[in-house]
Design an enzyme around this catalytic site. Structure first.
Site, PDB file in Angstrom:
ATOM      1  N   ASP A 143      73.389  67.572  40.579  1.00 55.27           N
ATOM      2  CA  ASP A 143      72.276  66.670  40.295  1.00 55.27           C
ATOM      3  C   ASP A 143      72.386  65.557  41.321  1.00 55.27           C
ATOM      4  O   ASP A 143      73.267  64.709  41.228  1.00 55.27           O
ATOM      5  CB  ASP A 143      72.382  66.121  38.873  1.00 55.27           C
ATOM      6  N   VAL A 144      71.509  65.576  42.325  1.00 56.40           N
ATOM      7  CA  VAL A 144      71.670  64.638  43.434  1.00 56.40           C
ATOM      8  C   VAL A 144      71.442  63.185  43.031  1.00 56.40           C
ATOM      9  O   VAL A 144      71.785  62.272  43.780  1.00 56.40           O
ATOM     10  CB  VAL A 144      70.751  64.998  44.628  1.00 56.40           C
ATOM     11  N   LYS A 181      59.762  58.781  49.913  1.00 56.48           N
ATOM     12  CA  LYS A 181      59.831  59.463  51.203  1.00 56.48           C
ATOM     13  C   LYS A 181      59.825  58.472  52.367  1.00 56.48           C
ATOM     14  O   LYS A 181      60.423  58.751  53.423  1.00 56.48           O
ATOM     15  CB  LYS A 181      58.679  60.459  51.336  1.00 56.48           C
ATOM     16  N   ASP A 220      72.311  73.137  44.252  1.00 50.67           N
ATOM     17  CA  ASP A 220      71.046  73.016  43.524  1.00 50.67           C
ATOM     18  C   ASP A 220      71.353  72.659  42.079  1.00 50.67           C
ATOM     19  O   ASP A 220      72.422  72.987  41.569  1.00 50.67           O
ATOM     20  CB  ASP A 220      70.269  74.335  43.585  1.00 50.67           C
ATOM     21  N   ASN A 241      67.819  67.935  51.147  1.00 51.58           N
ATOM     22  CA  ASN A 241      66.496  68.533  51.003  1.00 51.58           C
ATOM     23  C   ASN A 241      65.983  68.545  49.565  1.00 51.58           C
ATOM     24  O   ASN A 241      64.788  68.673  49.339  1.00 51.58           O
ATOM     25  CB  ASN A 241      66.542  69.964  51.551  1.00 51.58           C
ATOM     26  N   TYR A 287      56.034  58.953  45.049  1.00 52.72           N
ATOM     27  CA  TYR A 287      56.524  59.950  46.005  1.00 52.72           C
ATOM     28  C   TYR A 287      56.520  59.379  47.421  1.00 52.72           C
ATOM     29  O   TYR A 287      57.493  59.509  48.161  1.00 52.72           O
ATOM     30  CB  TYR A 287      55.638  61.188  45.926  1.00 52.72           C
TER      31      TYR A 287
END
Length: 260
Positions: free
Chosen positions: A64-65, A162, A36, A91, A158
């Site tokens: 930090d993805v 997605k 995370d 996720n 968003y």
């Protein structure tokens, strides 16, 4: 225990669906890297796991993805701590939005794409390389959304991110199948996570009414599905989308019908 001896990375593991999935995976026998951006919260989840009687089953990592270098280091950390990798649950994500014509691209588009879209790409790539090099396959599970398949209010960026996650999943399943890797996407609906729970009771009730049971989905309910998808019991579920939306995508809204 369906995940016994498996090693998993869960991004966004410090809260919401991620936190619930950490606890579910550990109870199912997995060892988990809780990844995370908020290291303090990730460490609290590890402490929760330890307090529940699963000492050594979880470790924390800050990531930090949106940075591939950090995601690559996260995968290396899981291998260092637990000796390998079997599952990654991509996720981590952010939400929010505003009407399209009010967008500042650097505020309302770029961050969403960097985290919700690029972050999943980075996880697929780094884990996929690890799975290939290990030579024993693996499972990639990606959190998309009901918004990835339909238009919605205030969700231009968003929804785009997605939708990309769904496409990534299909392509990853196709390209990585030769290495024994499965890839699956899930599309949650209205889940009682901190993102939704911050809103007014009235708005939360409106969200709940959009689902078949008339209630918000609990994070633990999503975690149950993710654990199944990560297990060998789900070997034939590959390259597809699993709707975990309590019927949200099956109807528009319940109406008070007139008397005929």
């Amino acid at each position: 225990m369906r995940l016994e001896n498996k090693v998993a990375i869960i991004t966004g593991g410090a809260s919401g669906i991620g936190r619930a999935t950490v606890h579910k995976f550990v109870r199912e026998g997995a060892r988990v890297l809780v990844a995370d951006i908020n290291l303090e919260q990730a460490e609290k989840v590890v402490a929760e796991v330890t307090a529940a009687g699963f000492e050594g089953a979880a470790a924390a990592a800050q990531v930090d993805v949106s940075s591939y270098a950090e995601v690559e280091a996260m995968v290396a950390r899981a291998v260092e701590v637990f000796g390998g990798l079997d599952v990654i649950f991509n996720n981590a994500g952010i939400a929010g939005g505003k009407p399209l014509l009010e967008h500042d691209p650097e505020v309302d588009y770029a961050p969403m794409i960097r985290i919700d879209q690029d972050g999943v790409y980075h996880g697929i790539l780094a884990a996929g390389r690890q799975f290939r090099d290990q030579g024993r396959g693996g499972v990639i599970i990606n959190t998309s959304s009901i918004y990835g398949e339909q238009a919605a209010e205030l969700a231009f960026s968003y929804s785009a991110a997605k939708a990309a996650v769904i496409s990534f999943t299909r392509s990853a399943a196709y390209e990585l199948a030769e290495y024994g890797v499965r890839a699956v996407a899930i599309t949650p609906g209205r889940v009682g996570t901190p993102i939704i729970n911050q809103f007014s009771e009235e708005l939360r009730q409106t969200f709940a009414s959009e689902q078949m049971r008339g209630a918000l989905t609990e994070p633990e309910e999503i975690a149950n599905v993710v654990a199944f998808l990560a297990s060998d019991e789900a070997n034939v579920i590959n390259g597809t989308v699993v709707h975990v939306d309590d019927g949200y995508s099956s109807f528009k809204k319940r109406l008070e019908l007139p008397v005929f």
